[in-house]
Design a protein around this motif. Structure first.
Motif, PDB file in Angstrom:
ATOM      1  N   GLU A   1      -2.854   8.426   0.152  1.00  0.00           N
ATOM      2  CA  GLU A   1      -1.826   7.465   0.533  1.00  0.00           C
ATOM      3  C   GLU A   1      -2.312   6.022   0.454  1.00  0.00           C
ATOM      4  O   GLU A   1      -1.595   5.102   0.825  1.00  0.00           O
ATOM      5  CB  GLU A   1      -1.344   7.764   1.959  1.00  0.00           C
ATOM      6  CG  GLU A   1      -0.562   9.066   2.089  1.00  0.00           C
ATOM      7  CD  GLU A   1       0.699   9.060   1.252  1.00  0.00           C
ATOM      8  OE1 GLU A   1       1.449   8.062   1.308  1.00  0.00           O
ATOM      9  OE2 GLU A   1       0.920  10.043   0.520  1.00  0.00           O
TER      10      GLU A   1
ATOM     11  N   ARG B   1       8.322  -6.028   2.782  1.00  0.00           N
ATOM     12  CA  ARG B   1       8.389  -4.601   2.486  1.00  0.00           C
ATOM     13  C   ARG B   1       8.713  -4.353   1.015  1.00  0.00           C
ATOM     14  O   ARG B   1       8.064  -3.548   0.341  1.00  0.00           O
ATOM     15  CB  ARG B   1       9.452  -3.941   3.368  1.00  0.00           C
ATOM     16  CG  ARG B   1       9.673  -2.459   3.157  1.00  0.00           C
ATOM     17  CD  ARG B   1       8.490  -1.652   3.625  1.00  0.00           C
ATOM     18  NE  ARG B   1       7.505  -1.420   2.573  1.00  0.00           N
ATOM     19  CZ  ARG B   1       6.270  -1.012   2.770  1.00  0.00           C
ATOM     20  NH1 ARG B   1       5.839  -0.819   3.995  1.00  0.00           N
ATOM     21  NH2 ARG B   1       5.448  -0.824   1.778  1.00  0.00           N
TER      22      ARG B   1
ATOM     23  N   GLU C   1       2.488   1.368   9.171  1.00  0.00           N
ATOM     24  CA  GLU C   1       2.118   1.629   7.788  1.00  0.00           C
ATOM     25  C   GLU C   1       0.836   0.906   7.373  1.00  0.00           C
ATOM     26  O   GLU C   1       0.396   1.032   6.236  1.00  0.00           O
ATOM     27  CB  GLU C   1       3.264   1.196   6.864  1.00  0.00           C
ATOM     28  CG  GLU C   1       4.550   1.991   7.078  1.00  0.00           C
ATOM     29  CD  GLU C   1       5.692   1.491   6.214  1.00  0.00           C
ATOM     30  OE1 GLU C   1       5.494   0.473   5.521  1.00  0.00           O
ATOM     31  OE2 GLU C   1       6.770   2.114   6.238  1.00  0.00           O
TER      32      GLU C   1
ATOM     33  N   GLU D   1       7.444  -1.419  12.338  1.00  0.00           N
ATOM     34  CA  GLU D   1       7.346  -0.539  11.165  1.00  0.00           C
ATOM     35  C   GLU D   1       6.127  -0.895  10.323  1.00  0.00           C
ATOM     36  O   GLU D   1       5.399   0.000   9.858  1.00  0.00           O
ATOM     37  CB  GLU D   1       8.616  -0.658  10.312  1.00  0.00           C
ATOM     38  CG  GLU D   1       8.609   0.279   9.104  1.00  0.00           C
ATOM     39  CD  GLU D   1       9.916   0.221   8.319  1.00  0.00           C
ATOM     40  OE1 GLU D   1       9.978   0.839   7.235  1.00  0.00           O
ATOM     41  OE2 GLU D   1      10.856  -0.455   8.784  1.00  0.00           O
TER      42      GLU D   1
END
Length: 290
Positions: free
Chosen positions: A244, A76, A137, A133
């Motif tokens: 994004e 991450r 994403e 998570e």
């Protein structure tokens, strides 16, 4: 981190047994430079080497997964650091049902990397929680439960065969609710509010690809408004995806059996997306099942 030569960077991740190795081999066949099981902390170094190659290596794919153990937790932070330096990696996440993964591990007679002293299913559960998570994403999520090797390679080829730049790429899938929702759908459009051509004897044998069925569906009250308004929604969502850094969208369009209404409406929405400059692939998942 700057270079006159653009560099494409892809991250292949997801559940153990879901097809990461197949995806990596496919990207290698497409001309990508592939590195397997690279610790995330070395992603920046790998990217820098690609930039320094002055075009000799301009498409790098890295397989990153829980085999890296303690190193995996750095992913991450590494992705955030790359984004801050102007790099926008495409993240491909592969998954499958628990039953399918257990069967695949049984077939190869190998333990799950996170099962410890427990069962394979325990390792799968831990891995799902660890990757939840990241899955949310990811740019592209592929469920390989019902895919054979050739079908998976076709999807990888569609997504990564050519540099996509900033263009959004959409897969529009028609389906029948009685056969279940497509598991990799980002958005779902329900066409069951329209009258079903199945109950019109003259139309029943045909599909939403046939002009008579298509014209019948599109002539129903609310059909044109639905297409106009949903196309506007897709334009809004698509623009947000591109901002994004997400380049892939899967739109599922459903009716009862996946033969008439969903097929006709999927074709119409796909045409609207193409008209907005989106790369479009249409799949009629359940056509022919009745």
């Amino acid at each position: 981190m700057t270079s006159a030569v653009p560099l494409d960077l892809a991250i292949i991740t997801g559940l153990s047994g879901a097809g990461r190795s197949t995806a990596a081999k496919c990207l290698e066949d497409l001309g990508w430079f592939v590195v397997d099981n690279l610790p995330p902390a070395l992603l920046a170094t790998m990217t820098e080497l690609g930039l320094r190659s002055q075009g000799a290596v301009n498409r790098i794919a890295v397989v990153v997964d829980v085999r890296g153990r303690a190193f995996f937790s750095d992913l991450r932070a590494t992705l955030d650091a790359l984004e801050a330096r102007g790099m926008h990696p495409q993240v491909l996440f592969l998954e499958a049902s628990d039953e399918t993964l257990v069967r695949r591990f049984d077939h190869v007679r190998r333990p799950h990397p996170l099962q410890g002293d427990g069962r394979v299913v325990d390792g799968i559960s831990r891995e799902r929680a660890l990757l939840a998570e990241l899955r949310g994403e990811s740019d592209l999520v592929l469920d390989t439960t019902d895919l054979n090797v050739h079908e998976l390679r076709a999807k990888i080829d569609t997504a990564f065969g050519q540099p996509s730049g900033n263009r959004l790429n959409a897969t529009v899938v028609s389906f029948g609710y009685k056969y279940g929702l497509p598991l990799d759908a980002d958005l779902v459009a329900d066409c069951r509010f329209l009258p079903n051509p199945h109950w019109v004897e003259a139309l029943r044998p045909f599909t939403g690809r046939d002009p008579d069925v298509r014209d019948y569906v599109l002539a129903q009250p609310g059909a044109a408004e639905f297409i106009d308004q949903y196309a506007a929604l897709l334009r809004l969502v698509g623009e947000g995806y591109v901002r994004e850094g997400k380049r892939y969208l899967t739109l599922a369009v459903g009716c009862t059996g996946g033969k008439h209404r969903s097929v006709a409406m999927a074709e119409q929405l796909a045409a609207r997306l193409a008209g907005d400059g989106v790369g479009v692939r249409v799949v009629h998942r359940d056509l022919g099942r009745e």
